[in-house]
Design an enzyme around this catalytic site. Sequence first.
Site, PDB file in Angstrom:
ATOM      1  CG  HIS A  24      -0.800  -0.357   2.452  1.00 36.25           C
ATOM      2  ND1 HIS A  24       0.147   0.285   3.185  1.00 36.25           N
ATOM      3  CD2 HIS A  24      -1.357  -1.271   3.284  1.00 36.25           C
ATOM      4  CE1 HIS A  24       0.177  -0.225   4.406  1.00 36.25           C
ATOM      5  NE2 HIS A  24      -0.714  -1.173   4.483  1.00 36.25           N
ATOM      6  CG  HIS A  78      -3.721  -6.051  12.893  1.00 34.11           C
ATOM      7  ND1 HIS A  78      -4.711  -5.098  12.891  1.00 34.11           N
ATOM      8  CD2 HIS A  78      -2.764  -5.589  12.032  1.00 34.11           C
ATOM      9  CE1 HIS A  78      -4.374  -4.122  12.057  1.00 34.11           C
ATOM     10  NE2 HIS A  78      -3.206  -4.403  11.522  1.00 34.11           N
ATOM     11  CD  GLU A  80      -3.389  -3.363   7.296  1.00 32.57           C
ATOM     12  OE1 GLU A  80      -2.764  -3.094   8.327  1.00 32.57           O
ATOM     13  OE2 GLU A  80      -3.253  -2.722   6.228  1.00 32.57           O
ATOM     14  CG  ASP A  82      -1.124  -7.350   6.518  1.00 31.05           C
ATOM     15  OD1 ASP A  82      -2.185  -7.014   7.075  1.00 31.05           O
ATOM     16  OD2 ASP A  82      -0.033  -6.815   6.799  1.00 31.05           O
ATOM     17  CG  HIS A 144      -1.093  -0.617  11.635  1.00 29.29           C
ATOM     18  ND1 HIS A 144      -1.346  -1.329  10.505  1.00 29.29           N
ATOM     19  CD2 HIS A 144      -1.014   0.675  11.244  1.00 29.29           C
ATOM     20  CE1 HIS A 144      -1.403  -0.541   9.468  1.00 29.29           C
ATOM     21  NE2 HIS A 144      -1.209   0.680   9.880  1.00 29.29           N
ATOM     22  CG  ASP A 163       0.946  -4.738  11.722  1.00 22.93           C
ATOM     23  OD1 ASP A 163       1.373  -5.669  11.011  1.00 22.93           O
ATOM     24  OD2 ASP A 163      -0.068  -4.082  11.429  1.00 22.93           O
ATOM     25  CE1 TYR A 191       5.943  -3.652   9.220  1.00 21.01           C
ATOM     26  CE2 TYR A 191       5.945  -2.554  11.345  1.00 21.01           C
ATOM     27  CZ  TYR A 191       5.375  -3.444  10.450  1.00 21.01           C
ATOM     28  OH  TYR A 191       4.237  -4.120  10.806  1.00 21.01           O
ATOM     29  CG  HIS A 222       4.742  -7.663   8.380  1.00 20.85           C
ATOM     30  ND1 HIS A 222       4.160  -8.170   7.247  1.00 20.85           N
ATOM     31  CD2 HIS A 222       3.790  -6.904   8.974  1.00 20.85           C
ATOM     32  CE1 HIS A 222       2.911  -7.746   7.159  1.00 20.85           C
ATOM     33  NE2 HIS A 222       2.649  -6.979   8.202  1.00 20.85           N
TER      34      HIS A 222
END
Length: 399
Positions: A24, A78, A80, A82, A144, A163, A191, A222
């Site tokens: 993104h 989380h 999101e 991903d 996040h 995250d 990041y 990640h």
Amino acid sequence: MFSKEIRKGIYWVGATDWEIRNFHGYLTQSGTSYNAYLIVDEKIVLVDTVKAELCEQMIERITRIIDPSKIDYILSNHVEMDHSGSIGKVLELAPNAEIVTNPQGVQGLKRHFKKDWKFKVVKSGDSLELGKHQLHFVQTPMVHWPDSMVTYLPGENILFSNDAFGQHIASSERFDSEIGWDIVHQEAKKYYANIVLPFGNQVKKALDSLSSLDIDLICPSHGLIWKDYIPQIISEYCRWSDNEADDRAVIVYDTMWKSTKKMANEFCYGLKEAGIHVVMRDLKSNDISDVMTDVLNSKCIIVGSPTLNNNMLPTVGAFLTYLKGLNPQKRIGVAFGSYGWGGQSIGQIEDVMKELKWELPFEIVKMKYVPDDEELLKIREIGKSLGEKMLEDKRQKEK
Ligand code: FEO
């Protein structure tokens, strides 16, 4: 597809995204990974999932360890996508599994997937018995998203941080020291600058909540697992969340007929003369997500644009929009640029710096058409004075 046993009965079963170069809007030169972890105890837990397109990688890794139908819980730290994108596919294989998440997680997952899944709702301070192990939950809103949560596994002293503490790195290695501090630190910095920076206050609260825990492994969602550099990365998160930057400068600019570039060069010479480390970032050749790493590092941010149609150049406008959203604080700023008649761009840049509440020790620096030698010298002097001011501020702070 190999999994990796990181502790007895605890496995990395995520997906490596070697190809992604744009996450993104964030330039991911090193790819990334979506980390999912499997805890095999009397109850079997999958900690987060992976981006939907890479679900097969995760399923194959899980299948080499257990029959996926045996998964009891899917822990969603989380919402999101991903990390949640493969929940539906896992539930097809393990239809009795419950999704463990907090109230904001339930709301978010329902809004994303429109499914009537079985939820087990937890909040900060709750725990979940697995057999030998117990999961402890700490909600970390806005690190996040509002639903973000971290999960601690006492005994093993593992923090599943989602995250937080992530880095966008695709690697066949799993632990920080296997690729070395320099690389993992640089990517963690980028990041933080591009994802976590606006949430400094929330990061501080999260660090406070975690400060009493013994942590031997930080398993983010990640990149690499933190094992050998835990004190270093926590110390960096403390500094970054306090908006502490180094006594460095970054000059961010775009140029039409090279006048603004000449001005940028003079700022650079002046700062160097004062003994300040400085980098130049031409927005035609640098991605704004990389420039943000320099912004995170640097106390002094100098931004230049010529005026085009009563405005700044679109590249500078895009950078400032991005910068404003990420909201770096406690910086010193200077706006500059060349112009033909209107000259509005320079004031517009300074307006953004004012909105960010940066210190602006010098007037905006505007030059009509092409600066002459005397004017260039004046800019060099401003750069030098700026550098001297930074060093004086540092001396005062150290007293
Ligand atoms: Fe890696 Fe906020 O998702």
